[in-house]
Design a protein around this motif. Structure first.
Motif, PDB file in Angstrom:
ATOM      1  N   UNK A 157      56.667  22.618  58.136  1.00  0.00           N
ATOM      2  CA  UNK A 157      57.787  22.359  59.018  1.00  0.00           C
ATOM      3  C   UNK A 157      58.400  23.681  59.469  1.00  0.00           C
ATOM      4  N   UNK A 158      58.682  23.786  60.742  1.00  0.00           N
ATOM      5  CA  UNK A 158      59.280  25.015  61.260  1.00  0.00           C
ATOM      6  C   UNK A 158      60.754  25.154  60.890  1.00  0.00           C
ATOM      7  N   UNK A 159      61.199  26.380  60.887  1.00  0.00           N
ATOM      8  CA  UNK A 159      62.607  26.697  60.654  1.00  0.00           C
ATOM      9  C   UNK A 159      63.201  27.131  61.991  1.00  0.00           C
ATOM     10  N   UNK A 160      64.289  26.491  62.382  1.00  0.00           N
ATOM     11  CA  UNK A 160      64.938  26.797  63.650  1.00  0.00           C
ATOM     12  C   UNK A 160      66.300  27.432  63.393  1.00  0.00           C
ATOM     13  N   UNK A 161      66.635  28.430  64.188  1.00  0.00           N
ATOM     14  CA  UNK A 161      67.940  29.079  64.104  1.00  0.00           C
ATOM     15  C   UNK A 161      68.877  28.410  65.103  1.00  0.00           C
ATOM     16  N   UNK A 162      70.073  28.077  64.648  1.00  0.00           N
ATOM     17  CA  UNK A 162      71.100  27.468  65.490  1.00  0.00           C
ATOM     18  C   UNK A 162      72.345  28.336  65.473  1.00  0.00           C
ATOM     19  N   UNK A 163      73.129  28.236  66.556  1.00  0.00           N
ATOM     20  CA  UNK A 163      74.372  29.004  66.655  1.00  0.00           C
ATOM     21  C   UNK A 163      75.378  28.211  67.485  1.00  0.00           C
ATOM     22  N   UNK A 164      76.623  28.278  67.050  1.00  0.00           N
ATOM     23  CA  UNK A 164      77.735  27.676  67.790  1.00  0.00           C
ATOM     24  C   UNK A 164      78.473  28.810  68.495  1.00  0.00           C
TER      25      UNK A 164
ATOM     26  N   UNK B 261      73.199  29.233  61.484  1.00  0.00           N
ATOM     27  CA  UNK B 261      72.473  28.722  60.325  1.00  0.00           C
ATOM     28  C   UNK B 261      71.043  28.387  60.729  1.00  0.00           C
ATOM     29  N   UNK B 262      70.115  28.554  59.786  1.00  0.00           N
ATOM     30  CA  UNK B 262      68.724  28.153  59.976  1.00  0.00           C
ATOM     31  C   UNK B 262      68.541  26.755  59.402  1.00  0.00           C
ATOM     32  N   UNK B 263      67.797  25.922  60.119  1.00  0.00           N
ATOM     33  CA  UNK B 263      67.556  24.544  59.680  1.00  0.00           C
ATOM     34  C   UNK B 263      66.056  24.286  59.633  1.00  0.00           C
ATOM     35  N   UNK B 264      65.598  23.678  58.550  1.00  0.00           N
ATOM     36  CA  UNK B 264      64.214  23.258  58.391  1.00  0.00           C
ATOM     37  C   UNK B 264      64.099  21.868  59.002  1.00  0.00           C
TER      38      UNK B 264
ATOM     39  N   UNK C 157      70.119  25.537  69.691  1.00  0.00           N
ATOM     40  CA  UNK C 157      68.947  26.187  69.099  1.00  0.00           C
ATOM     41  C   UNK C 157      68.755  27.557  69.752  1.00  0.00           C
ATOM     42  N   UNK C 158      68.452  28.558  68.940  1.00  0.00           N
ATOM     43  CA  UNK C 158      68.251  29.916  69.435  1.00  0.00           C
ATOM     44  C   UNK C 158      66.761  30.198  69.608  1.00  0.00           C
ATOM     45  N   UNK C 159      66.429  31.104  70.499  1.00  0.00           N
ATOM     46  CA  UNK C 159      65.057  31.562  70.682  1.00  0.00           C
ATOM     47  C   UNK C 159      64.844  32.726  69.720  1.00  0.00           C
ATOM     48  N   UNK C 160      63.862  32.595  68.840  1.00  0.00           N
ATOM     49  CA  UNK C 160      63.582  33.631  67.843  1.00  0.00           C
ATOM     50  C   UNK C 160      62.110  34.007  67.886  1.00  0.00           C
ATOM     51  N   UNK C 161      61.767  35.111  67.247  1.00  0.00           N
ATOM     52  CA  UNK C 161      60.371  35.549  67.205  1.00  0.00           C
ATOM     53  C   UNK C 161      59.618  34.770  66.134  1.00  0.00           C
ATOM     54  N   UNK C 162      58.314  34.820  66.221  1.00  0.00           N
ATOM     55  CA  UNK C 162      57.461  34.124  65.248  1.00  0.00           C
ATOM     56  C   UNK C 162      57.665  34.698  63.855  1.00  0.00           C
TER      57      UNK C 162
END
Length: 90
Positions: free
Chosen positions: A1-8, A15-18, A39-44
């Protein structure tokens, strides 16, 4: 499962969410409760290291298929420049 970075944006909470790929995108900030959690755009999260195919193949130029196509395009026409090629069966 990917981990996604979120920001308010308004409160700055991050916070990162699995999450599964099929899970809906989160929108409610757990800190302030606003609907601005994005959801934020992050590198691999991986790197290719070592001396495998990714480090050695195609390092000096295009892949063989592309090189063959490029050579075919730049080859002079057969039969004295008429464009007809007797060796191709046309």
């Amino acid at each position: 499962m990917p981990i996604y970075a979120y920001r308010c944006d308004p409160c700055g909470f991050q916070k990162d969410h699995l999450q599964k790929l099929s899970d809906p995108v989160l929108s409610t900030c757990p800190e302030c409760g606003e609907e601005t959690y994005a959801k934020q755009v992050t590198s691999a999260g991986f790197q290719l290291k070592g001396n495998g195919w990714y480090a050695t193949d195609f390092k000096g130029g295009p892949p063989p298929a592309a090189a063959k196509a490029q050579a075919k395009e730049s080859a002079p026409p057969c039969a004295g420049g008429t464009g007809a090629c007797p060796c191709a069966g046309s």
